[in-house]
Design a protein around this motif. Structure first.
Motif, PDB file in Angstrom:
ATOM      1  N   UNK A  75       1.201   8.919 -36.516  1.00 22.16           N
ATOM      2  CA  UNK A  75       1.120   7.373 -36.450  1.00 22.16           C
ATOM      3  C   UNK A  75       2.326   6.935 -36.322  1.00 22.16           C
ATOM      4  N   UNK A  76       3.718   7.316 -36.713  1.00 19.21           N
ATOM      5  CA  UNK A  76       4.886   6.488 -36.442  1.00 19.21           C
ATOM      6  C   UNK A  76       5.209   6.665 -35.142  1.00 19.21           C
ATOM      7  N   UNK A  77       4.920   7.789 -34.536  1.00 12.65           N
ATOM      8  CA  UNK A  77       5.214   7.915 -33.042  1.00 12.65           C
ATOM      9  C   UNK A  77       4.615   7.142 -32.364  1.00 12.65           C
ATOM     10  N   UNK A  78       3.488   7.083 -32.597  1.00 11.36           N
ATOM     11  CA  UNK A  78       2.723   5.870 -31.737  1.00 11.36           C
ATOM     12  C   UNK A  78       3.206   4.585 -32.089  1.00 11.36           C
TER      13      UNK A  78
END
Length: 74
Positions: A34-37
């Motif tokens: 989620x953080x990567x996105x």
């Protein structure tokens, strides 16, 4: 838009942002959390020279594989 495949010595010109397909290609096969996105979304809102340079770095890292023989510039 073309993503440079070699070292970038000067800021790329302002202009077109990398396309979704170019960003996706730079991250092909990478599992995203989620953080990567969220960071990819942030990147999409940056100036074109920033986004182009980051995509170029990702593409060149992929092409270099696990180890680069000449060590590159650190």
């Amino acid at each position: 838009m073309s993503i440079p495949t070699g070292p970038i010595d000067n800021p790329p010109p302002f202009g077109e942002m990398p396309t979704g397909a170019e960003v996706a290609h730079a991250l092909d096969g990478v599992v995203l959390g989620d953080w990567d996105v969220a960071i990819v979304d942030w990147l999409a809102r940056q100036d074109a020279p920033v986004a182009v340079t980051v995509c170029s770095l990702l593409e060149r890292a992929r092409a270099a594989g696990p180890h680069q023989a000449d060590g590159g510039r650190a």
